[in-house]
Motif scaffolding. Sequence first.
Motif, PDB file in Angstrom:
ATOM      1  N   GLN A 104     -57.688  10.141   1.305  1.00 62.24           N
ATOM      2  CA  GLN A 104     -57.345  11.529   1.612  1.00 62.24           C
ATOM      3  C   GLN A 104     -58.239  12.080   2.716  1.00 62.24           C
ATOM      4  N   THR A 105     -59.528  11.750   2.661  1.00 57.17           N
ATOM      5  CA  THR A 105     -60.473  12.218   3.672  1.00 57.17           C
ATOM      6  C   THR A 105     -60.101  11.702   5.053  1.00 57.17           C
ATOM      7  N   ILE A 106     -59.752  10.427   5.137  1.00 57.85           N
ATOM      8  CA  ILE A 106     -59.403   9.815   6.418  1.00 57.85           C
ATOM      9  C   ILE A 106     -58.093  10.383   6.941  1.00 57.85           C
ATOM     10  N   ILE A 107     -57.119  10.591   6.067  1.00 59.47           N
ATOM     11  CA  ILE A 107     -55.855  11.208   6.484  1.00 59.47           C
ATOM     12  C   ILE A 107     -56.095  12.588   7.069  1.00 59.47           C
ATOM     13  N   LYS A 150     -48.500   7.491   9.294  1.00 55.18           N
ATOM     14  CA  LYS A 150     -48.270   8.649  10.158  1.00 55.18           C
ATOM     15  C   LYS A 150     -49.539   9.010  10.927  1.00 55.18           C
ATOM     16  N   GLY A 151     -50.697   8.904  10.226  1.00 60.04           N
ATOM     17  CA  GLY A 151     -51.965   9.233  10.863  1.00 60.04           C
ATOM     18  C   GLY A 151     -52.332   8.302  12.003  1.00 60.04           C
ATOM     19  N   GLY A 171     -59.942   9.628  17.665  1.00 59.03           N
ATOM     20  CA  GLY A 171     -61.001   8.948  16.938  1.00 59.03           C
ATOM     21  C   GLY A 171     -60.654   8.572  15.515  1.00 59.03           C
ATOM     22  N   ALA A 172     -59.589   9.203  14.967  1.00 57.14           N
ATOM     23  CA  ALA A 172     -59.236   8.959  13.574  1.00 57.14           C
ATOM     24  C   ALA A 172     -58.040   8.023  13.409  1.00 57.14           C
ATOM     25  N   LYS A 173     -57.423   7.630  14.502  1.00 55.97           N
ATOM     26  CA  LYS A 173     -56.251   6.764  14.423  1.00 55.97           C
ATOM     27  C   LYS A 173     -56.604   5.402  13.837  1.00 55.97           C
ATOM     28  N   PHE A 174     -57.670   4.797  14.366  1.00 55.63           N
ATOM     29  CA  PHE A 174     -58.046   3.471  13.879  1.00 55.63           C
ATOM     30  C   PHE A 174     -58.509   3.532  12.436  1.00 55.63           C
ATOM     31  N   ALA A 175     -59.185   4.607  12.054  1.00 59.99           N
ATOM     32  CA  ALA A 175     -59.639   4.752  10.666  1.00 59.99           C
ATOM     33  C   ALA A 175     -58.446   4.742   9.714  1.00 59.99           C
ATOM     34  N   ASP A 196     -57.306   1.105   9.534  1.00 59.94           N
ATOM     35  CA  ASP A 196     -58.272   0.341   8.747  1.00 59.94           C
ATOM     36  C   ASP A 196     -58.093   0.623   7.259  1.00 59.94           C
ATOM     37  N   MET A 197     -57.898   1.887   6.907  1.00 59.76           N
ATOM     38  CA  MET A 197     -57.721   2.240   5.510  1.00 59.76           C
ATOM     39  C   MET A 197     -56.385   1.739   4.980  1.00 59.76           C
ATOM     40  N   LEU A 198     -55.364   1.756   5.814  1.00 61.41           N
ATOM     41  CA  LEU A 198     -54.060   1.235   5.400  1.00 61.41           C
ATOM     42  C   LEU A 198     -54.171  -0.254   5.081  1.00 61.41           C
ATOM     43  N   MET A 199     -54.911  -0.989   5.889  1.00 66.04           N
ATOM     44  CA  MET A 199     -55.120  -2.416   5.613  1.00 66.04           C
ATOM     45  C   MET A 199     -55.953  -2.628   4.358  1.00 66.04           C
ATOM     46  N   THR A 200     -56.848  -1.698   4.080  1.00 62.84           N
ATOM     47  CA  THR A 200     -57.699  -1.800   2.893  1.00 62.84           C
ATOM     48  C   THR A 200     -56.885  -1.637   1.614  1.00 62.84           C
ATOM     49  N   VAL A 201     -55.967  -0.687   1.602  1.00 59.59           N
ATOM     50  CA  VAL A 201     -55.196  -0.418   0.383  1.00 59.59           C
ATOM     51  C   VAL A 201     -53.895  -1.211   0.325  1.00 59.59           C
ATOM     52  N   SER A 202     -53.506  -1.834   1.430  1.00 57.38           N
ATOM     53  CA  SER A 202     -52.265  -2.612   1.421  1.00 57.38           C
ATOM     54  C   SER A 202     -52.381  -3.798   0.452  1.00 57.38           C
ATOM     55  N   PRO A 203     -51.324  -4.091  -0.267  1.00 60.20           N
ATOM     56  CA  PRO A 203     -51.366  -5.207  -1.239  1.00 60.20           C
ATOM     57  C   PRO A 203     -51.267  -6.556  -0.550  1.00 60.20           C
ATOM     58  N   ALA A 204     -52.288  -6.886   0.257  1.00 57.31           N
ATOM     59  CA  ALA A 204     -52.270  -8.135   1.010  1.00 57.31           C
ATOM     60  C   ALA A 204     -52.236  -9.349   0.093  1.00 57.31           C
TER      61      ALA A 204
END
Length: 437
Positions: free
Chosen positions: A244-247, A295-296, A303-307, A310-318
Amino acid sequence: MFDQLFSQLTFVDAFNMGVFLAFTLCYCYQFFYVFVVLIKKPPKQEAKANHRYAVMISARNENQVIADLIHSIRVQNYPQELIDIFVIADNCTDNTAEVARGAGATDVFVRYNKELIGKGYALDYGYKLIQEQYGHNGYEAYFVFDADNVLDVNYFREMNKVFDGGAIASTSYRNSKNYGSNWISAGYAVWFLREAKYLSQARLTLNTSCAVSGTGFFISAEVLAKHGGWKWHLLTEDIEFSTQTIIDGGRIAYCPTAMLYDEQPITFKDSWNQRFRWAKGFYQVFWHYSFKLLKGIFKNPKGAKFACYDMLMTVSPAMLLTIISIGFNATIVVLASLGYMSLGSGITSSLSSLFFCMFNYCLFMFVFGVLTTFTEWDNIHSTTGKKIKYMFTFPFFMLTYIPIALVALVKKAKWKPISHTISVDVEEMSKASQKTK
């Protein structure tokens, strides 16, 4: 029909190549993280002022360890008049509240609620009582610890530098107080050390956002006031808050010089229950926030696009991609053995893909385990023999995430308490850490 479908080698190869490329394209940036950490030191900060903090500790039947944490806070190299400790004795059936009071907690809030179960609800309960009864103290940020933690004596001094530098939230270096118990506790320890060194430190150096991970972090009072308390109640409330913070365009910092020691499970049952809840929680966060993160990536400030990515890859069910790959190739092998398709190059490709999928996963984890162990060697409190031994067991610990991730897809998860019983000498831990610096 099956024979016609799978008779072409290119179909099987195309699927496996697609999985490989998906992993590579999505996660290759984390290899760059390693490169950044190895060649560049993280930025240093100094504080111009000492700030006032409240500590929130959610504790459920933690009478054997909570006194150690409170003691480690009370012996900090930081003005004690600027630290107040609040314990939320959450659905306890032991004397955790009494032990916490006796150890020096500022106040203990006893909570009984069998409906709203979870750390997030306990933190929200504690925050609101702190505001009602101690709001006049003007706390500038709130620290969150688990009851089994102990802190290095300089923890608050170092984290204060980060807060004074303008951070709205920050995580810290997560070490283990029982690395040497067995291969399970060592597996956890290496994973968290790797997270601190090769994820959080890289993100700090590159000036992107980190993520808080369970324990050992602060959140500014302004952030909590903005949200009206702790409003993140999924099974992984820490990852939900980070997402939520990163979004919202915020940046979570990291302090590599603030060391926290965490107790890890030592039985496979406790480990399964804990990691099962984490896996389910990650699915929940992905389900609730993946579209907003996507969307973000395109709409957040530069500066927040990559974050967001990165967070999407962290929570993605890889892990599911790995499971799908294993399941696909295993299905081909089974169908061939039952006579639904002819034996040939297709099944050979599937067998080799099964082997290399498992082999590459284990090799990747082994390399990360070796790299982490050697770079963090002096921070690991154990014998040389165990450090070497557990480099080889780390990949097998990580392999157990595969069935956990699969079961988490179909089974409901509930908060289950993990027993914490390991008491440590805070001063000895701190002295050992100072010798390595």
